[in-house]
Write an enzyme that holds these catalytic residues in place. Structure first.
Site, mmCIF file in Angstrom:
data_model
loop_
_atom_site.group_PDB
_atom_site.id
_atom_site.type_symbol
_atom_site.label_atom_id
_atom_site.label_comp_id
_atom_site.label_asym_id
_atom_site.label_seq_id
_atom_site.Cartn_x
_atom_site.Cartn_y
_atom_site.Cartn_z
ATOM 1 N N SER A 1 28.539 7.426 -3.048
ATOM 2 C CA SER A 1 28.062 6.403 -2.120
ATOM 3 C C SER A 1 28.320 6.682 -0.654
ATOM 4 O O SER A 1 27.677 6.076 0.196
ATOM 5 C CB SER A 1 28.699 5.060 -2.482
ATOM 6 O OG SER A 1 30.105 5.108 -2.340
ATOM 7 N N THR B 1 38.376 5.513 2.789
ATOM 8 C CA THR B 1 37.098 5.629 2.092
ATOM 9 C C THR B 1 36.472 6.993 2.338
ATOM 10 O O THR B 1 35.853 7.576 1.442
ATOM 11 C CB THR B 1 36.142 4.504 2.543
ATOM 12 O OG1 THR B 1 36.805 3.238 2.379
ATOM 13 C CG2 THR B 1 34.873 4.506 1.715
ATOM 14 N N THR C 1 41.460 -11.097 -18.748
ATOM 15 C CA THR C 1 40.721 -11.555 -17.571
ATOM 16 C C THR C 1 39.766 -12.678 -17.949
ATOM 17 O O THR C 1 39.068 -12.589 -18.958
ATOM 18 C CB THR C 1 39.913 -10.393 -16.950
ATOM 19 O OG1 THR C 1 40.811 -9.352 -16.567
ATOM 20 C CG2 THR C 1 39.148 -10.857 -15.735
ATOM 21 N N HIS D 1 26.023 3.225 -8.074
ATOM 22 C CA HIS D 1 25.076 3.213 -6.955
ATOM 23 C C HIS D 1 23.700 3.727 -7.357
ATOM 24 O O HIS D 1 22.886 4.050 -6.492
ATOM 25 C CB HIS D 1 25.628 4.034 -5.789
ATOM 26 C CG HIS D 1 26.780 3.377 -5.094
ATOM 27 N ND1 HIS D 1 26.627 2.475 -4.070
ATOM 28 C CD2 HIS D 1 28.119 3.456 -5.313
ATOM 29 C CE1 HIS D 1 27.811 2.048 -3.662
ATOM 30 N NE2 HIS D 1 28.730 2.638 -4.406
ATOM 31 N N LYS E 1 25.526 -4.703 -7.200
ATOM 32 C CA LYS E 1 24.781 -4.006 -6.153
ATOM 33 C C LYS E 1 23.283 -4.244 -6.342
ATOM 34 O O LYS E 1 22.769 -5.267 -5.924
ATOM 35 C CB LYS E 1 25.179 -2.535 -6.136
ATOM 36 C CG LYS E 1 26.642 -2.356 -5.717
ATOM 37 C CD LYS E 1 27.064 -0.934 -5.586
ATOM 38 C CE LYS E 1 28.430 -0.800 -4.930
ATOM 39 N NZ LYS E 1 29.519 -1.539 -5.585
#
Length: 704
Positions: free
Chosen positions: A354, A545, A459, A382, A430
């Site tokens: 990405s 990043t 969760t 992505h 996304k």
């Protein structure tokens, strides 16, 4: 605005105000300090000023003293009696304007004091930038030698009590020191207040509702977060099933909608089964940590550029991790051959990376995995929604014609790249415009992760409306190819325009458009100028990043950006590069290149993975870029298929799409505003008299 007009009067006498743009001052005035929430970012900076810092300290003490004139409860009670004030038994500070103001003043005083706590060495370093610092440092040193006034008994006892605990670790100081490191290396992250507008995509408003900006960095790649059939489905689900899921999948949180979404995802990737997580970060972490800890003696091979979620998952597994150079097949094979074939192995890599836009050599990695007995773990985060005839990702795209011919069959295409991948992970957050992540693979593999992965077991399950919206989005994009095609068309045009202006775009075959800046402070400055001077929001990307020195602006072009918006973006970026003297391609070439930009002997343009034939150029069916005022296409067949997925739960529905959903009990006297015209499929329709978005009957029967 009053603050700004006051500040502007002092620009000539203050070095900081003089060199700071009004737009930046506006942002600093209206943004709350992340470390000291009772003051603004501008006030936080002012505490370091040798002129304003002491003034702020004095003023805060005056305010506190003004509110702290009463010392005893008896005095306060007497005042209440004299003024006829009856204090209820459950009275709180908030009920008294004097007390609440005093508390706020005290908090501000504390924040100002803490913000001003910088060691002298850091202040000395700042002296070169401000003519007042030298004198201030001298005065500070003199003040340090002054004998303090006698301390009252009550204060002394408090100080003694406090000093008794000075041996404890100073946690707050630790937090501040860690944050200061981020500030010093310019990698501290600022979160902009951006509120995307459902009826104006890709436009958003900032903290000030009337200030609108164009968003050029959202990962909602196809605008499915506000697709009308998605919103309609979510509204219907919310009315029927409510908001929350009610618990984990094991406790009340496992419903028909969750199972339906997992079937949709399994069919998308032509795998036996799928499992949904709260995010793909959690999906990657939970899956890799579980696999690595359960497979005996497992060795995990990780691409150097893998996402943090994959890296963390492998670390948490406790398995041996071997890193190979990015997309380097020779390096990968050399490391694979070091281990016996019978040793459990896993190769973790991505389809679209990405931050640089490169695409992994998926087929070739499958060859190596087969040769050396390794599992393949492919992250398509992505890529899902954007590649392949049905949006299943790059693995599907590599066998485009065969996958297209297979339609919506759940069965794998034998020998295809997607069939050869053991484990596929993806996101719902996304291209599908929702939230959540998932894995897809064999029945037994999915069942094992379901049974052992703490990140799944403990969760709370995703809310029903979110799950339904995600499935509607996937079903729609499985059916409609036009959004994927038009996005690629717009990306190509924007890259071409940047190249003409010598703006350095990291070359790659995907939709990712990273504009290299090469410096953290410059990247932040460029992002700020685009936002405040041009009303364009593009977030700066820095370490960790991307590597230090490879900071960039990561631009996202969607199929719903118009010709005029693209023109404005290109012009604005060009202007900002000029204003800030940011390196262009020719400059990087002169420096020997960086981040694959301007590197000698390397192609400046990489052939896109989407071919002209796949975009419809040969058949004349390529979608056209929208212009301002034109409405996005809403595909009738895609709507029909998406709706049909929920017939058994929500009931069959046909006719116009509801642009702003109203339940049966909603008042009919207050219809929501709707665009007068919208395109359905390729036919523009005008329904100015209705509050609904029209959808023509589908031409083909859909696969339920």
């Amino acid at each position: 605005m009053d603050k700004l007009s006051t500040l502007s009067r002092f620009k000539a006498s203050c070095p900081f105000l003089g060199r700071t743009k009004t737009s930046t001052l506006r942002n600093l005035c209206t943004s709350t300090s992340t470390r000291f929430p009772s003051i603004s970012l501008l006030t936080e900076r002012a505490t370091n000023c040798p002129v304003m810092g002491p003034a702020l300290t004095v003023r805060s003490k005056e305010i506190v003293a003004g509110y702290a004139s009463m010392a005893g409860n008896s005095d306060i009670d007497q005042i209440h009696r004299e003024k006829g004030v009856n204090v209820p038994a459950d009275a709180s500070v908030e009920m008294c304007p004097h007390a609440s103001a005093a508390r706020a003043a005290a908090r501000m005083a504390d924040d100002l004091t803490n913000a001003a706590k910088k060691d002298l060495s850091s202040k000395a370093a700042a002296a070169a930038g401000c003519p007042f610092h030298k004198a201030a440092l001298e005065n500070t040193a003199k003040a340090a030698t002054v004998v303090p006034h006698p301390v009252p008994a009550t204060t002394a006892s408090t100080s003694a009590s406090t000093s008794a605990h000075t041996s404890a670790y100073n946690y707050e100081s630790f937090y501040r020191d860690e944050l200061e490191k981020k500030h010093k290396d310019k990698s501290y992250r600022y979160f902009n207040n951006i509120n995307r507008l459902a009826n104006k995509f890709p436009v958003a408003h900032t903290a000030k509702v009337e200030d609108e900006v164009q968003v050029w960095c959202s990962n909602d790649y196809l605008g499915m977060g506000n697709n009308p059939v998605v919103l309609e489905t979510m509204h219907r689900t919310l009315d029927r099933y409510g908001h929350g899921a009610g618990g984990t999948r094991n406790i009340a949180g496992n419903g028909a909608l969750h199972l339906g979404l997992e079937r949709e995802l399994a069919t998308l990737h032509r795998k036996d089964a799928a499992l949904v997580f709260s995010s793909c970060y959690v999906a990657n972490d939970a899956t890799l940590s579980t696999l690595g800890s359960k497979l005996p003696g497992c060795v995990m091979f990780s691409d150097q550029s893998n996402h943090a979620s994959m890296i963390q998952g492998m670390r948490h597994s406790g398995a041996k991790r071997v890193i190979f150079k990015h997309n380097d097949l020779e390096d990968l094979e050399n490391k694979l051959k070091m281990y016996p074939k019978e040793t459990p192995k896993l190769i973790a890599f991505e389809s679209v990376y990405s931050m640089c836009g490169s695409i992994g050599p998926i087929s070739e990695i499958c060859d190596l995995a087969q040769k050396y007995g390794a599992l393949t773990f492919l992250d398509e985060v992505h890529a899902v929604g954007l590649y392949g005839p049905r949006g299943a990702g790059v693995a599907e795209h590599l066998d485009y014609e065969a996958q297209l011919a297979a339609g919506d069959s759940p069965d794998p295409v034998p020998g295809s790249v997607m069939d050869r991948i053991d484990i596929i992970t993806g996101t719902l957050g996304k291209s599908y415009g929702a939230v959540g992540g998932y894995i897809a693979g064999s029945d037994d593999f999915i069942d094992m992760i379901r049974s052992y992965a703490p990140g799944f077991i403990f969760t709370t399950s995703l809310p029903p409306a979110t799950v339904a919206g995600a499935q509607a989005s996937i079903a729609y994009q499985k059916t409609y190819l036009g959004d994927r095609q038009l996005k690629q068309v717009n990306v190509r045009e924007t890259k071409r325009r940047f190249a003409e202006l010598d703006i350095p775009v990291v070359p790659g075959p995907s939709h990712i458009l990273p504009v290299l800046v090469g410096d953290a402070a410059l990247a932040k400055a460029a992002s700020d100028k685009l936002l405040y001077d041009h009303s364009i929001y593009v977030q700066a990307i820095n370490y960790p990043t991307v590597a230090v020195g490879e900071e960039r602006l990561r631009i996202t072009v969607t199929q719903r950006h118009t010709v005029e918006q693209i023109n404005k973006l290109v012009s604005a970026v060009d202007q900002v590069f000029t204003d800030l003297s940011i390196n262009r391609i020719k400059d990087w070439k002169a420096l020997g290149g960086r981040a694959t930009v301007g590197v000698p002997g390397q192609d400046e343009v990489v052939e896109p993975i989407w071919t002209k034939e796949q975009l419809g150029e040969k058949t004349g069916t390529t979608p056209k870029t929208l212009r301002d005022g034109e409405k996005d296409v809403v595909d009738a067949q895609g709507v029909f298929v998406a709706r049909s997925r929920f017939d058994h739960l929500l009931g069959s529905i046909s006719g116009p799409l509801r642009s702003s959903y109203q339940s049966a009990s909603a008042s009919a006297s207050s219809p929501s505003p709707v665009p007068k015209a919208i395109k359905t499929g390729t036919t523009p329709l005008d329904f100015a008299q209705t509050t609904d978005i029209p959808v023509a009957p589908p031409k083909l029967s859909a696969v339920a």
